[in-house]
Write a protein that holds these residues in place. Structure first.
Motif, PDB file in Angstrom:
ATOM      1  N   VAL A  17       0.673  -0.895   0.168  1.00 16.94           N
ATOM      2  CA  VAL A  17       0.007  -0.169  -0.331  1.00 16.94           C
ATOM      3  C   VAL A  17       1.264   1.535   0.151  1.00 16.94           C
ATOM      4  O   VAL A  17       0.751   2.534  -0.841  1.00 16.94           O
ATOM      5  CB  VAL A  17      -1.000  -0.113   1.053  1.00 16.94           C
ATOM      6  CG1 VAL A  17      -1.678   1.560   1.358  1.00 16.94           C
ATOM      7  CG2 VAL A  17      -1.918  -0.770   1.124  1.00 16.94           C
ATOM      8  N   VAL A  20       1.691   1.704  -3.215  1.00 12.91           N
ATOM      9  CA  VAL A  20       1.070   2.654  -3.571  1.00 12.91           C
ATOM     10  C   VAL A  20       0.762   3.808  -3.452  1.00 12.91           C
ATOM     11  O   VAL A  20       0.651   4.726  -4.814  1.00 12.91           O
ATOM     12  CB  VAL A  20      -0.482   1.661  -3.862  1.00 12.91           C
ATOM     13  CG1 VAL A  20      -1.634   2.694  -4.827  1.00 12.91           C
ATOM     14  CG2 VAL A  20      -0.469   0.126  -4.519  1.00 12.91           C
ATOM     15  N   LEU A  21       0.687   4.219  -2.726  1.00 13.23           N
ATOM     16  CA  LEU A  21       0.873   5.747  -2.341  1.00 13.23           C
ATOM     17  C   LEU A  21       1.706   6.676  -3.026  1.00 13.23           C
ATOM     18  O   LEU A  21       1.581   7.887  -3.612  1.00 13.23           O
ATOM     19  CB  LEU A  21       0.660   5.924  -0.735  1.00 13.23           C
ATOM     20  CG  LEU A  21      -0.354   5.315  -0.307  1.00 13.23           C
ATOM     21  CD1 LEU A  21      -0.206   5.280   1.525  1.00 13.23           C
ATOM     22  CD2 LEU A  21      -2.056   5.869  -0.833  1.00 13.23           C
ATOM     23  N   ASP A  24       1.010   6.532  -7.175  1.00 14.55           N
ATOM     24  CA  ASP A  24       0.695   7.458  -7.710  1.00 14.55           C
ATOM     25  C   ASP A  24       0.911   9.097  -6.791  1.00 14.55           C
ATOM     26  O   ASP A  24       0.381   9.953  -8.278  1.00 14.55           O
ATOM     27  CB  ASP A  24      -0.873   7.373  -5.978  1.00 14.55           C
ATOM     28  CG  ASP A  24      -1.631   8.627  -6.336  1.00 14.55           C
ATOM     29  OD1 ASP A  24      -2.393   8.457  -7.027  1.00 14.55           O
ATOM     30  OD2 ASP A  24      -2.316   9.748  -5.823  1.00 14.55           O
ATOM     31  N   GLN A  28       0.651  10.667 -10.246  1.00 13.07           N
ATOM     32  CA  GLN A  28      -0.463  10.873 -10.678  1.00 13.07           C
ATOM     33  C   GLN A  28      -1.206  12.499  -9.893  1.00 13.07           C
ATOM     34  O   GLN A  28      -1.863  13.291 -10.767  1.00 13.07           O
ATOM     35  CB  GLN A  28      -1.709   9.739 -10.346  1.00 13.07           C
ATOM     36  CG  GLN A  28      -1.106   8.553 -11.315  1.00 13.07           C
ATOM     37  CD  GLN A  28      -1.516   8.729 -12.543  1.00 13.07           C
ATOM     38  OE1 GLN A  28      -2.497   9.306 -13.245  1.00 13.07           O
ATOM     39  NE2 GLN A  28      -0.534   7.507 -13.142  1.00 13.07           N
ATOM     40  N   MET A  29      -0.682  12.379  -8.434  1.00  6.18           N
ATOM     41  CA  MET A  29      -1.553  12.924  -7.677  1.00  6.18           C
ATOM     42  C   MET A  29      -0.919  14.823  -7.648  1.00  6.18           C
ATOM     43  O   MET A  29      -0.178  14.843  -8.492  1.00  6.18           O
ATOM     44  CB  MET A  29      -0.893  12.947  -6.525  1.00  6.18           C
ATOM     45  CG  MET A  29      -1.074  13.382  -5.448  1.00  6.18           C
ATOM     46  SD  MET A  29      -0.286  13.549  -3.682  1.00  6.18           S
ATOM     47  CE  MET A  29       1.082  14.449  -4.774  1.00  6.18           C
ATOM     48  N   PRO A  30      -2.062  15.072  -7.866  1.00 10.55           N
ATOM     49  CA  PRO A  30      -2.271  17.130  -8.059  1.00 10.55           C
ATOM     50  C   PRO A  30      -1.399  17.464  -7.485  1.00 10.55           C
ATOM     51  O   PRO A  30      -1.068  16.604  -6.430  1.00 10.55           O
ATOM     52  CB  PRO A  30      -3.736  16.835  -7.983  1.00 10.55           C
ATOM     53  CG  PRO A  30      -4.093  15.993  -6.855  1.00 10.55           C
ATOM     54  CD  PRO A  30      -3.624  14.823  -7.195  1.00 10.55           C
ATOM     55  N   GLY A  32      -1.321  19.170  -5.213  1.00 13.90           N
ATOM     56  CA  GLY A  32      -2.243  20.152  -3.874  1.00 13.90           C
ATOM     57  C   GLY A  32      -2.289  19.055  -2.507  1.00 13.90           C
ATOM     58  O   GLY A  32      -2.101  19.469  -1.490  1.00 13.90           O
ATOM     59  N   GLY A  33      -1.952  18.225  -3.736  1.00  8.93           N
ATOM     60  CA  GLY A  33      -1.938  16.729  -2.645  1.00  8.93           C
ATOM     61  C   GLY A  33      -0.811  16.371  -1.402  1.00  8.93           C
ATOM     62  O   GLY A  33      -1.136  15.739  -0.533  1.00  8.93           O
ATOM     63  N   ALA A  36      -1.188  16.415   2.596  1.00 10.73           N
ATOM     64  CA  ALA A  36      -2.187  14.900   2.840  1.00 10.73           C
ATOM     65  C   ALA A  36      -1.259  14.365   2.726  1.00 10.73           C
ATOM     66  O   ALA A  36      -1.470  12.704   3.228  1.00 10.73           O
ATOM     67  CB  ALA A  36      -3.638  15.176   2.574  1.00 10.73           C
ATOM     68  N   ARG A  37      -1.129  13.864   1.179  1.00 12.81           N
ATOM     69  CA  ARG A  37      -0.450  12.058   1.009  1.00 12.81           C
ATOM     70  C   ARG A  37       0.801  12.171   2.139  1.00 12.81           C
ATOM     71  O   ARG A  37       0.977  10.639   3.071  1.00 12.81           O
ATOM     72  CB  ARG A  37       0.391  12.045  -0.069  1.00 12.81           C
ATOM     73  CG  ARG A  37       0.926  10.587  -0.597  1.00 12.81           C
ATOM     74  CD  ARG A  37       0.166   9.875  -0.264  1.00 12.81           C
ATOM     75  NE  ARG A  37      -1.529  10.086  -1.234  1.00 12.81           N
ATOM     76  CZ  ARG A  37      -1.679   9.845  -2.932  1.00 12.81           C
ATOM     77  NH1 ARG A  37      -0.834   9.417  -2.961  1.00 12.81           N
ATOM     78  NH2 ARG A  37      -3.074   9.769  -3.024  1.00 12.81           N
ATOM     79  N   ARG A 220       1.850  -1.152 -16.010  1.00 14.89           N
ATOM     80  CA  ARG A 220       1.986  -0.334 -16.778  1.00 14.89           C
ATOM     81  C   ARG A 220       3.155   0.607 -16.959  1.00 14.89           C
ATOM     82  O   ARG A 220       3.932   0.749 -16.079  1.00 14.89           O
ATOM     83  CB  ARG A 220       0.738   0.481 -16.380  1.00 14.89           C
ATOM     84  CG  ARG A 220       0.803   0.998 -15.168  1.00 14.89           C
ATOM     85  CD  ARG A 220      -0.984   1.457 -14.545  1.00 14.89           C
ATOM     86  NE  ARG A 220      -1.014   2.718 -15.392  1.00 14.89           N
ATOM     87  CZ  ARG A 220      -1.363   3.189 -15.897  1.00 14.89           C
ATOM     88  NH1 ARG A 220      -3.219   2.723 -15.471  1.00 14.89           N
ATOM     89  NH2 ARG A 220      -1.633   4.371 -15.870  1.00 14.89           N
ATOM     90  N   ARG A 238       4.859  -1.738 -11.885  1.00 15.85           N
ATOM     91  CA  ARG A 238       5.057  -0.367 -12.770  1.00 15.85           C
ATOM     92  C   ARG A 238       6.421   0.053 -12.879  1.00 15.85           C
ATOM     93  O   ARG A 238       7.057  -0.120 -12.016  1.00 15.85           O
ATOM     94  CB  ARG A 238       3.840   0.553 -12.024  1.00 15.85           C
ATOM     95  CG  ARG A 238       2.839  -0.444 -11.789  1.00 15.85           C
ATOM     96  CD  ARG A 238       1.482   0.836 -10.745  1.00 15.85           C
ATOM     97  NE  ARG A 238       0.665   0.217 -11.231  1.00 15.85           N
ATOM     98  CZ  ARG A 238      -0.662   0.446 -10.161  1.00 15.85           C
ATOM     99  NH1 ARG A 238      -1.633   2.102 -10.205  1.00 15.85           N
ATOM    100  NH2 ARG A 238      -2.121  -0.225 -10.312  1.00 15.85           N
TER     101      ARG A 238
END
Lengths: 510, 510
Positions: A17, A20-21, A24, A28-30, A32-33, A36-37, A220, A238
């Protein structure tokens, strides 16, 4: 599942997990995230550590390891869990906390210092990082040099005592070979910097990755600022690449490199998913490869031994030309093969060719070993760096951004990881030589683009085992010898001797 | 942070991580990753539940709620945590386990039954699902109808006793209005089914979403089989759409719909991040909206009240036409506005227009209420369904795939969630009417494409509060009344009366 397996699966799930975080956040993450991430990652990471250090986990591992009916693989899993628990228990909580804090701060400081081209901005953070890593080494324990304790986190079994003679041998080979090459005319390579649309680069790269055997039903390809491979069990592995419009070989070989890493992870036995044997418990990271060096041996093998070979491009250059008909109109297979094997001293590690790459690594290893050993002060680091670049590569370092500030590793706390790149190069050639010896008609098949026999040999000998065996054990089982640079030196001398028309004397190559 | 806040933050982090895993699984994950992902999700979910039911968490919440100096918002957080803990403790562990197992099995069975067009394949799983949901209702407790307990999971405060009169009033309005519309000629709409490349659809949709105020520094738009919105704190709120080449309005209004959901989540006060007030603790889901119905009110408000209005397309149709010059060459604003507001009875809920949509919902609510109440047997469900479609919409259901098998909800265990769609419609009109009343020149601004005043009013009155207030409290605070269908009925009669040139008698609309 017994108690040990159940708890191990839970820990491995948490580590997957985290991956995965991480994936991302990097693809992928914008923007602004991010804060928090970071909190979400810290929460999962703390939970994984809590589960690992739960006395009930240690007890469950002891039950398994003390049970005579436990099979060898399961017993190794238990032993590795117990070793990780014991190592993590030796690190004072306060040191763990300080290191985590410093790592996140130091990376920001480093990025600003690099942008400002000013080592003095980074020096205090690096000084503290060296100090904390020295404390970490003391906490973990070592027999010879404190650097051994750190190196062991990335490459179990390798020590300064074994590394130095290896590096001396490489240097004695690489430096004269480089000098000989520099006296020869360089091939043309300007066409690599023409305009190559990113979309087409991605299509070609992915096709070549799949041709090697990368399974996109379980993976991918994405874009990220720094290429990487990451896995969430063998079922989802990935890779990323950076597509630069004016640099074709970057994404191309970058993808083949990550494909090597990815096929390693995809090739782990299904039975090892969700076990200790696909978890780096000390580093709290889900990974199926035996060590950083072993992993790197596979990315290098597929990228360099196969991907930069003449046979490979004789087969695949027409495909590349079809994708970029205008850009490669005046280029043939031979010219392309020579261009992507050009040896040219440069200031930046990640842009270096196969030969000078090791020199970049050895420089870093030498300096970080001296830092940890207290023989070199952080304030003297730029001067030492620049002197070594001058003596090894004949280049003047114009500024710190192109010198001592170029890599993120030290700011990320990864002191001790650099050796694994060169160890990977050495192992790649050993494994490849063994495969050539053991698989009938392997080379003839490669000329026809048959990559399955090689991938299957690597799977049988390396990939399937995950972290069951140490790198040394893998080498012994697969090649009959421990770490041995001879096949690697033979490969480099042979390849560059031919490409640059050198008349190499035997003593340089052995 | 006090102990309650610290533990709440950890639980919220876990729920946000679950959302990341869910988003990835539905938009990015390669097919091979699904079973490993399911295990990772189960592990995180179990940890969240474990943290929530840890007696230390309840104790920490009691400390906060028993402290006179606790402010109102914090006190509500503690109350909600205590209520969730109490509800979850009432559910026997065995029932939770059975439900989780059945949900994952039943969705597969349902998908196969739908593909095979055979309700009898799904009937046993549905029978068991109804039985387990009845047990769940008994465990949770209720005063009137067992269905109330389930409904309360999605829409706190609404009961069968309040829902039935509301639905009767809607039906008394909708059915005659539909009949009147059916006697009128239909506008042309064939141009919506021309060929619209997905890339261009995505560009236009995202531009319109941003124009509403969707912040892509804290969000992103992707494609998925079923459109959805999901948040990992207000800092990272993502939406998806399905792009169908031959159906322009699907992705267009789908994106505006999800944008409404997303702006709700992005508008939550930063202070509520990582608290109970952005967590559905009973459902173990990270969400900032007060309830399913409240959330739906915002997607419907932006999609329908704004996005399907004449003023909106007078402003934005030229932009759409510029993106699709050939496809929309023979279409003007008026024709487009009429086409996207066509009322036409159909068999499939998700393809229904605004008016018949409620009839689809009321049918499902009536039937699931009877199933839970034991008044209807699963075996009699298709017949009841088909009869109701005939009487309400005048259509014959040709097969179960176009009838009782069309929705995933029951197989996913979501009995009790359907009412929230229609409640959302009702609330959307109430909120919008209040905004029109309270914000000077709101309508004039909308004619100029100024969406900020509306978004700010909604933020002040709804979004910022997260889950601090119940839906009823939000309605009272913002509109002065509880759930009231009058503004919604006025809107539908007014809009369709005008579009279809109806001479509606007053008693139909009040």
């Amino acid at each position: 599942m017994n108690e040990f397996q159940r708890r191990s699966a839970e820990i491995n799930d948490l580590l997957c997990v985290l991956n995965v975080l991480n994936w991302d956040a990097r693809t992928q993450m914008p923007a602004g995230g991010s804060s928090a991430r970071a909190q979400q990652q810290a929460t999962i990471s703390a939970l994984a550590q809590e589960k690992l250090l739960d006395p009930a986990y240690e007890a469950a591992a002891q039950v398994v390891s003390g049970d005579d009916s436990t099979d060898d693989v399961e017993n190794r899993a238990a032993q590795q869990a117990l070793a990780a628990v014991s190592a993590l228990r030796r690190i004072p909580a306060e040191l763990t906390r300080e290191l985590a804090l410093l790592k996140s701060e130091a990376q920001d400081v480093w990025a600003r210092a690099k942008a400002a081209n000013d080592f003095s901005m980074f020096a205090p953070a690096l000084t503290r990082m060296v100090e904390l890593n020295r404390q970490l080494a003391e906490a973990l324990g070592y027999e010879g040099h404190p650097y051994d304790a750190l190196l062991n986190l990335y490459e179990p079994g390798v020590t300064v005592a074994t590394l130095l003679p290896l590096f001396e041998r490489l240097r004695a080979h690489h430096v004269p070979l480089l000098k000989a090459i520099q006296q020869q005319p360089q091939p043309r390579s300007e066409f690599l910097n023409r305009s190559y649309p990113a979309d087409a680069q991605k299509r070609v790269s992915l096709t070549l990755a799949q041709k090697f055997g990368y399974d996109t039903q379980r993976g991918r390809l994405d874009e990220s600022a720094h290429p990487f491979e990451i896995s969430f069990t063998r079922q989802d592995v990935r890779i990323t690449t950076r597509f630069q419009e004016n640099f074709l070989s970057g994404a191309l070989f970058g993808t083949l490199h990550e494909t090597g890493h990815a096929m390693y992870e995809q090739g782990v036995r299904p039975e090892l998913s969700r076990t200790v044997l696909t978890s780096d418990l000390t580093g709290l990271y889900a990974v199926g490869g035996a060590s950083y060096g072993t992993h790197e041996s596979q990315s290098r093998l597929w990228e360099n031994r196969i991907g930069r070979s003449k046979a490979y491009w004789e087969l695949h250059f027409p495909q590349l030309q079809a994708a970029f008909p205008e850009q490669l109109a005046d280029v043939d297979t031979d010219a392309f093969h020579r261009a992507v094997n050009t040896v040219r001293p440069s200031l930046i590690r990640v842009e270096a060719d196969e030969l000078t790459y090791d020199l970049h690594i050895m420089l870093r290893v030498e300096l970080e070993r001296q830092l940890i050993g207290g023989e070199l002060a952080v304030k003297d680091l730029p001067e030492a760096w620049n002197a070594r670049i001058k003596s090894d590569l004949g280049l003047d370092v114009p500024d710190d951004a192109h010198g001592v500030l170029q890599d993120i590793h030290w700011s990320a706390g990864m002191i001790g990881s650099f050796p694994t790149y060169t160890i990977g190069n050495v192992m790649a050639s050993q494994f490849y030589a063994a495969a050539l010896e053991q698989v009938p008609d392997l080379e003839a098949g490669l000329l026809r683009g048959e990559y399955t026999p090689l991938r299957e040999w690597l799977t049988d000998n390396i990939y399937q085992h995950g972290r069951t065996f140490t790198p040394h054990e893998l080498l012994i089982r697969a090649t009959g010898r421990g770490l041995d640079p001879q096949p690697y030196l033979d490969y480099l001398s042979g390849k560059y001797g031919e490409l640059y028309g050198l008349n190499l004397q035997k003593e340089q190559t052995t």
